[in-house]
Design a protein around this motif. Sequence first.
Motif, PDB file in Angstrom:
ATOM      1  N   ALA A   7       0.831  -1.207   0.000  1.00  0.00           N
ATOM      2  CA  ALA A   7       0.000   0.000   0.000  1.00  0.00           C
ATOM      3  C   ALA A   7       0.862   1.251   0.000  1.00  0.00           C
ATOM      4  N   CYS A   8       1.961   1.210   0.744  1.00  0.00           N
ATOM      5  CA  CYS A   8       2.882   2.362   0.765  1.00  0.00           C
ATOM      6  C   CYS A   8       3.455   2.607  -0.630  1.00  0.00           C
ATOM      7  N   LEU A   9       3.885   1.531  -1.295  1.00  0.00           N
ATOM      8  CA  LEU A   9       4.450   1.667  -2.633  1.00  0.00           C
ATOM      9  C   LEU A   9       3.411   2.177  -3.627  1.00  0.00           C
ATOM     10  N   GLU A  10       2.164   1.746  -3.467  1.00  0.00           N
ATOM     11  CA  GLU A  10       1.104   2.217  -4.358  1.00  0.00           C
ATOM     12  C   GLU A  10       0.951   3.734  -4.245  1.00  0.00           C
ATOM     13  N   GLN A  11       0.986   4.250  -3.017  1.00  0.00           N
ATOM     14  CA  GLN A  11       0.859   5.689  -2.808  1.00  0.00           C
ATOM     15  C   GLN A  11       2.052   6.436  -3.397  1.00  0.00           C
ATOM     16  N   ILE A  12       3.251   5.904  -3.148  1.00  0.00           N
ATOM     17  CA  ILE A  12       4.458   6.539  -3.692  1.00  0.00           C
ATOM     18  C   ILE A  12       4.412   6.536  -5.211  1.00  0.00           C
ATOM     19  N   LYS A  13       3.964   5.427  -5.788  1.00  0.00           N
ATOM     20  CA  LYS A  13       3.885   5.307  -7.244  1.00  0.00           C
ATOM     21  C   LYS A  13       2.933   6.338  -7.840  1.00  0.00           C
ATOM     22  N   ASN A  14       1.819   6.559  -7.154  1.00  0.00           N
ATOM     23  CA  ASN A  14       0.831   7.522  -7.644  1.00  0.00           C
ATOM     24  C   ASN A  14       1.326   8.958  -7.587  1.00  0.00           C
ATOM     25  N   ASP A  15       2.253   9.239  -6.664  1.00  0.00           N
ATOM     26  CA  ASP A  15       2.718  10.616  -6.457  1.00  0.00           C
ATOM     27  C   ASP A  15       4.089  10.894  -7.061  1.00  0.00           C
ATOM     28  N   THR A  16       4.676   9.902  -7.750  1.00  0.00           N
ATOM     29  CA  THR A  16       6.054  10.015  -8.214  1.00  0.00           C
ATOM     30  C   THR A  16       6.140   9.759  -9.708  1.00  0.00           C
ATOM     31  N   PRO A  17       6.977  10.507 -10.436  1.00  0.00           N
ATOM     32  CA  PRO A  17       7.176  10.234 -11.858  1.00  0.00           C
ATOM     33  C   PRO A  17       7.586   8.779 -12.090  1.00  0.00           C
ATOM     34  N   ARG A  18       7.120   8.203 -13.181  1.00  0.00           N
ATOM     35  CA  ARG A  18       7.302   6.776 -13.443  1.00  0.00           C
ATOM     36  C   ARG A  18       8.762   6.354 -13.417  1.00  0.00           C
ATOM     37  N   ASP A  19       9.653   7.114 -14.090  1.00  0.00           N
ATOM     38  CA  ASP A  19      11.049   6.698 -14.149  1.00  0.00           C
ATOM     39  C   ASP A  19      11.724   6.780 -12.785  1.00  0.00           C
ATOM     40  N   VAL A  20      11.334   7.760 -11.993  1.00  0.00           N
ATOM     41  CA  VAL A  20      11.896   7.882 -10.642  1.00  0.00           C
ATOM     42  C   VAL A  20      11.448   6.707  -9.788  1.00  0.00           C
ATOM     43  N   PHE A  21      10.158   6.349  -9.880  1.00  0.00           N
ATOM     44  CA  PHE A  21       9.646   5.235  -9.087  1.00  0.00           C
ATOM     45  C   PHE A  21      10.329   3.930  -9.478  1.00  0.00           C
ATOM     46  N   GLN A  22      10.417   3.664 -10.783  1.00  0.00           N
ATOM     47  CA  GLN A  22      11.006   2.406 -11.236  1.00  0.00           C
ATOM     48  C   GLN A  22      12.473   2.286 -10.837  1.00  0.00           C
ATOM     49  N   THR A  23      13.186   3.409 -10.842  1.00  0.00           N
ATOM     50  CA  THR A  23      14.612   3.376 -10.533  1.00  0.00           C
ATOM     51  C   THR A  23      14.876   3.232  -9.044  1.00  0.00           C
ATOM     52  N   TRP A  24      14.125   3.957  -8.213  1.00  0.00           N
ATOM     53  CA  TRP A  24      14.492   4.051  -6.800  1.00  0.00           C
ATOM     54  C   TRP A  24      13.574   3.315  -5.834  1.00  0.00           C
ATOM     55  N   PHE A  25      12.332   3.061  -6.198  1.00  0.00           N
ATOM     56  CA  PHE A  25      11.396   2.506  -5.229  1.00  0.00           C
ATOM     57  C   PHE A  25      10.908   1.094  -5.551  1.00  0.00           C
ATOM     58  N   ALA A  26      10.825   0.751  -6.842  1.00  0.00           N
ATOM     59  CA  ALA A  26      10.121  -0.467  -7.248  1.00  0.00           C
ATOM     60  C   ALA A  26      10.687  -1.743  -6.643  1.00  0.00           C
ATOM     61  N   ASP A  27      12.003  -1.844  -6.481  1.00  0.00           N
ATOM     62  CA  ASP A  27      12.570  -3.094  -5.979  1.00  0.00           C
ATOM     63  C   ASP A  27      12.889  -3.065  -4.485  1.00  0.00           C
ATOM     64  N   LEU A  28      12.360  -2.071  -3.774  1.00  0.00           N
ATOM     65  CA  LEU A  28      12.500  -2.064  -2.316  1.00  0.00           C
ATOM     66  C   LEU A  28      11.465  -3.017  -1.717  1.00  0.00           C
ATOM     67  N   THR A  29      11.884  -3.808  -0.751  1.00  0.00           N
ATOM     68  CA  THR A  29      10.962  -4.665  -0.019  1.00  0.00           C
ATOM     69  C   THR A  29      11.014  -4.258   1.448  1.00  0.00           C
ATOM     70  N   ALA A  30      10.174  -4.884   2.268  1.00  0.00           N
ATOM     71  CA  ALA A  30      10.150  -4.479   3.673  1.00  0.00           C
ATOM     72  C   ALA A  30       9.647  -5.604   4.570  1.00  0.00           C
ATOM     73  N   ASP A  31      10.220  -5.665   5.771  1.00  0.00           N
ATOM     74  CA  ASP A  31       9.724  -6.530   6.841  1.00  0.00           C
ATOM     75  C   ASP A  31       8.985  -5.630   7.820  1.00  0.00           C
ATOM     76  N   VAL A  32       7.691  -5.867   7.981  1.00  0.00           N
ATOM     77  CA  VAL A  32       6.850  -4.962   8.766  1.00  0.00           C
ATOM     78  C   VAL A  32       6.378  -5.632  10.057  1.00  0.00           C
ATOM     79  N   GLU A  33       6.543  -4.929  11.148  1.00  0.00           N
ATOM     80  CA  GLU A  33       5.991  -5.350  12.437  1.00  0.00           C
ATOM     81  C   GLU A  33       5.119  -4.200  12.925  1.00  0.00           C
ATOM     82  N   LEU A  34       3.889  -4.202  12.441  1.00  0.00           N
ATOM     83  CA  LEU A  34       3.001  -3.058  12.652  1.00  0.00           C
ATOM     84  C   LEU A  34       2.679  -2.851  14.128  1.00  0.00           C
ATOM     85  N   GLU A  35       2.410  -3.936  14.835  1.00  0.00           N
ATOM     86  CA  GLU A  35       2.064  -3.801  16.245  1.00  0.00           C
ATOM     87  C   GLU A  35       3.238  -3.255  17.053  1.00  0.00           C
ATOM     88  N   ALA A  36       4.440  -3.659  16.680  1.00  0.00           N
ATOM     89  CA  ALA A  36       5.637  -3.180  17.383  1.00  0.00           C
ATOM     90  C   ALA A  36       6.041  -1.786  16.920  1.00  0.00           C
TER      91      ALA A  36
END
Length: 447
Positions: A7-36
């Motif tokens: 969901a975070c990436l979807e928001q960033i993608k919507n607000d960011t130029p396509r080439d910038v998103f593909q270069t810097w954000f698209a292949d980032l992954t994350a381990d999330v511990e929301l409760e913590a």
Amino acid sequence: MSDFWTACLEQIKNDTPRDVFQTWFADLTADVELEAGSITILAPSGAKLRTVRDSYGTTITQYVNRQAGKEMDIVWAVAQSKPQRPFAEHVEENKPDIATTGLLPNLTFENLVEGQANQMAFASALQVASSTHSVYNPLFIYGGVGLGKTHLMHAIGNRFLKNNPKAKVLCVSAQQYTQEFVDAMRLKNVNSERYTEAMRKFDARYRGIDMLLIDDIQSFRDREGTQTNFFLTFESMVPHGKQIVLTSDTYPKNLSEFQDRLLSRLTQGLIVMIEPPEFEMRVQILLQKAERSGINMPQDVAEIIAKRIKSNVRELEGAVQQILAYTRFHQVPVTLDTAKMALRDIFKATATPVTIDNIQKAVAEYYGIKPSDIVAKSRKANLVRARQVAMYLSKELTNKSLPEIGALFGGRDHTTVIYAHRKVTSERNTDDGLKHDIHLLEQRLKN
């Protein structure tokens, strides 16, 4: 990949130029511990991690906190294996693979602003990247933090690989080289067969290539085993026409705790320096970064920012991202007023004046002496040099008059200040070591 990070990436993608998103954000992954309340963001390489964290960290933090509805603790790390690319578009088969080469495809000569501060380094890098044989070997690029050394190094690798698609190119940080060597060496007393195989793979990775680019070579300091191994790597490449490119935060002869034989190799090629960008260059950097981020930044806004942020390129990139996040979040255009609001904390920090007391303390710490030595009557050569540098900086960075500066340096006459300033001004044009000292001290004081 978690639904939260998607969901975070979807928001960033919507607000960011396509080439910038593909270069810097698209292949980032994350381990999330929301409760913590924590999230670990994973990048495919150390180089990409540093660039994304420094240039887009604030933006990502805002999206993460907004999605979570609370403030999250963010940790940055390198992914252990090649991450999935759920948002990635089709990639051409001949496009350099980050996991194989370590090269960030968006760091090229085309999007690097050239100015007086990096003119020599830019020209030398372009020649190395475009030559059909090794030149300036090794090419040693040095300068302070955030001035574009890493960008220039990746640009060399990308251009060289574009011109020579079948070439083997590897770009790593000195820390990564050291870690891989240490991991192999740990097997020496554990399992001889595994150790032999690990060293064979290490040597094949680093010595069977056409171009090796190593970032932050100063990290080899105090690493005797790594230095010995890199010396052997150097000897297996350079005499055989294989190119090496190195970056460092300091002039090579100032690298402490380096083997003499290795230092002699590091200085046998071409040494070029990148200085803090001049005003016109800072304006162009801001306008270019803004355009690539999809921001319509007026010229007068760029000029105001350039007058306030003077030390390095990374801070300019950070300013653009701050403005991007602020204007997108509040849905307002980029104007002088919105820029000042977005950068109010940065502007407040840069408004703090440099004092002579701060200069004396910074110079004393840099040269390993006491602040009292700066104003003392001693004529020891090392103290005289430090004192003259401090006087030079006092005249350059403060509004104090010559008599006022002299008075604050142990009651010396204003003519002594004039002499010190003229001497340092003259010698910094021919003494690369002194030039580098002043460059780093100015950065520290302005920050």
